[in-house]
Write an enzyme that holds these catalytic residues in place. Structure first.
Site, PDB file in Angstrom:
ATOM      1  N   THR A  52       0.841  -1.198   0.000  1.00 46.44           N
ATOM      2  CA  THR A  52       0.000   0.000   0.000  1.00 46.44           C
ATOM      3  C   THR A  52       0.879   1.254   0.000  1.00 46.44           C
ATOM      4  O   THR A  52       0.688   2.160  -0.815  1.00 46.44           O
ATOM      5  CB  THR A  52      -0.944  -0.013   1.220  1.00 46.44           C
ATOM      6  OG1 THR A  52      -1.628  -1.261   1.224  1.00 46.44           O
ATOM      7  CG2 THR A  52      -1.947   1.116   1.152  1.00 46.44           C
ATOM      8  N   ARG A 101      -2.391   5.011   7.227  1.00 42.18           N
ATOM      9  CA  ARG A 101      -2.774   3.693   7.760  1.00 42.18           C
ATOM     10  C   ARG A 101      -2.651   3.774   9.278  1.00 42.18           C
ATOM     11  O   ARG A 101      -1.644   4.268   9.801  1.00 42.18           O
ATOM     12  CB  ARG A 101      -1.870   2.597   7.218  1.00 42.18           C
ATOM     13  CG  ARG A 101      -2.083   1.265   7.933  1.00 42.18           C
ATOM     14  CD  ARG A 101      -1.379   0.122   7.250  1.00 42.18           C
ATOM     15  NE  ARG A 101      -2.058  -0.230   6.005  1.00 42.18           N
ATOM     16  CZ  ARG A 101      -1.735  -1.276   5.265  1.00 42.18           C
ATOM     17  NH1 ARG A 101      -0.739  -2.069   5.633  1.00 42.18           N
ATOM     18  NH2 ARG A 101      -2.384  -1.532   4.142  1.00 42.18           N
ATOM     19  N   HIS A 129     -10.467  -0.796   3.938  1.00 40.22           N
ATOM     20  CA  HIS A 129      -9.243  -0.575   3.158  1.00 40.22           C
ATOM     21  C   HIS A 129      -9.708  -0.200   1.746  1.00 40.22           C
ATOM     22  O   HIS A 129      -9.576  -0.976   0.801  1.00 40.22           O
ATOM     23  CB  HIS A 129      -8.407  -1.852   3.160  1.00 40.22           C
ATOM     24  CG  HIS A 129      -6.990  -1.695   2.721  1.00 40.22           C
ATOM     25  ND1 HIS A 129      -6.492  -0.562   2.090  1.00 40.22           N
ATOM     26  CD2 HIS A 129      -5.918  -2.552   2.826  1.00 40.22           C
ATOM     27  CE1 HIS A 129      -5.211  -0.735   1.822  1.00 40.22           C
ATOM     28  NE2 HIS A 129      -4.839  -1.929   2.267  1.00 40.22           N
TER      29      HIS A 129
END
Ligand code: CP
Length: 307
Positions: A52, A101, A129
């Protein structure tokens, strides 16, 4: 809250998702554009990440933007006790966009309420997510040539797997049939079953990971058991290897079947699956760059011209 944040896949309508798929296709054709020149993007990762963070940073680099941030919160003043609110307000002084995050569910929503710059949720605890879901949907679209009326089998940790939770909501616009394969301890939460029921989405629950369910699937979405969400590691040990996909289980699967996994994998896909043309998880992660370029431009209100 500013309107351009992406904290949950619920923030995207069906039209938004289809529009972003079109934009991701443009970026896949030509990922190197100067659309973020003069922009600073912050990547704040309070939890570990490979794909990510690096795909967001690749997306920004390929668009000519600059990056600040951290991949280890222990090196920041949050380790001295600085609040998330203060951290977000500080970084908002420096950056045009925050990609974050965090281990706490709801952290991205909270961050979006204390700043006027867009927040992109790169995963908040076991909750959501959404950028993963955009790359998952893009991957489904690319491999199936459509999004409607697919049989989607989701396997593993459906309780804590935030990518699963977002995928259910994101694909709900496209009349899927879900097969939820999980042990009792990791069953899909009632919240998501209720979501399916109120939105007319068909679903079936299974505890056995059988060839029967594989053979009716268009998409097989494997997930790892999320060790970091367990408070009791003895419970983790009991379920950590509950399902393993092996190549010989795919002998009678549909020709169009693709195997997806948000990664990282631990043991749930055997290495002998990797050379099967139905394995798509590495390309899936590559699609993350293009999907995230689309998300960033959308959040910043940057028009992307086709080509
Ligand atoms: N899919 C995913 O979120 O991977 P990382 O944890 O490596 O970012």
């Amino acid at each position: 809250m500013n309107t351009k944040s992406l904290v949950s896949i619920v923030d995207f309508s069906k039209d938004d998702i289809l529009r972003l798929i079109g934009t991701a296709e443009c970026f896949e054709r030509n990922p190197n554009r100067g659309l973020l020149e003069g922009k600073v993007c912050a990547t704040l990762f309070f939890e570990p990440s490979t794909r990510t963070r690096l795909s967001f940073e690749t997306a920004i680099n390929r668009l000519g933007g600059r990056i600040i941030g951290f991949s280890d919160a222990a090196t920041t003043s949050s380790s001295k006790g600085e609040t998330l609110k203060d951290t977000i307000m500080m970084v908002s002084n420096y950056a045009d966009l925050i990609i974050m995050r965090h281990y706490l569910e709801g952290a991205a929503r909270y961050a979006s309420e204390v700043t006027d710059i867009p927040i992109i949720n790169a995963g908040d605890g076991a909750n959501q997510h959404p950028s993963q879901t955009m790359l998952d949907i893009y991957s489904i679209y690319k491999t199936q040539g459509r999004l409607d009326n697919l049989q989607i089998t989701v396997v593993g940790d459906l309780k804590y797997g935030r990518t699963v939770h977002s995928l259910i909501v994101g694909m709900s616009h496209f009349n899927p049939t879900f097969h939820f394969v999980a042990p009792e301890e990791l069953k899909i939460p009632e919240l998501y079953k209720h979501f399916c029921e109120t939105n007319g989405i068909r679903y079936h629950e299974h505890t056995e990971f059988s060839e029967e369910v594989i053979n009716l699937s268009d998409i097989l979405y494997m997930t790892r058991v999320q060790r970091e969400r367990f408070t009791d590691l003895i419970e983790y040990e009991k379920v950590k290897n509950v399902y393993v996909l092996r190549n010989n289980m795919l002998s009678h699967s549909k020709d169009n079947l693709k195997i997806l996994h948000p990664l990282p994998r631990i043991n749930e896909i055997a290495n002998d699956v990797d050379n099967n043309p139905k394995a798509y998880y590495i390309e899936q992660a590559r699609n993350g760059v293009f999907a995230r370029q689309a998300i960033i431009c959308d959040a910043l209100g940057i028009e992307v011209v086709s080509g």
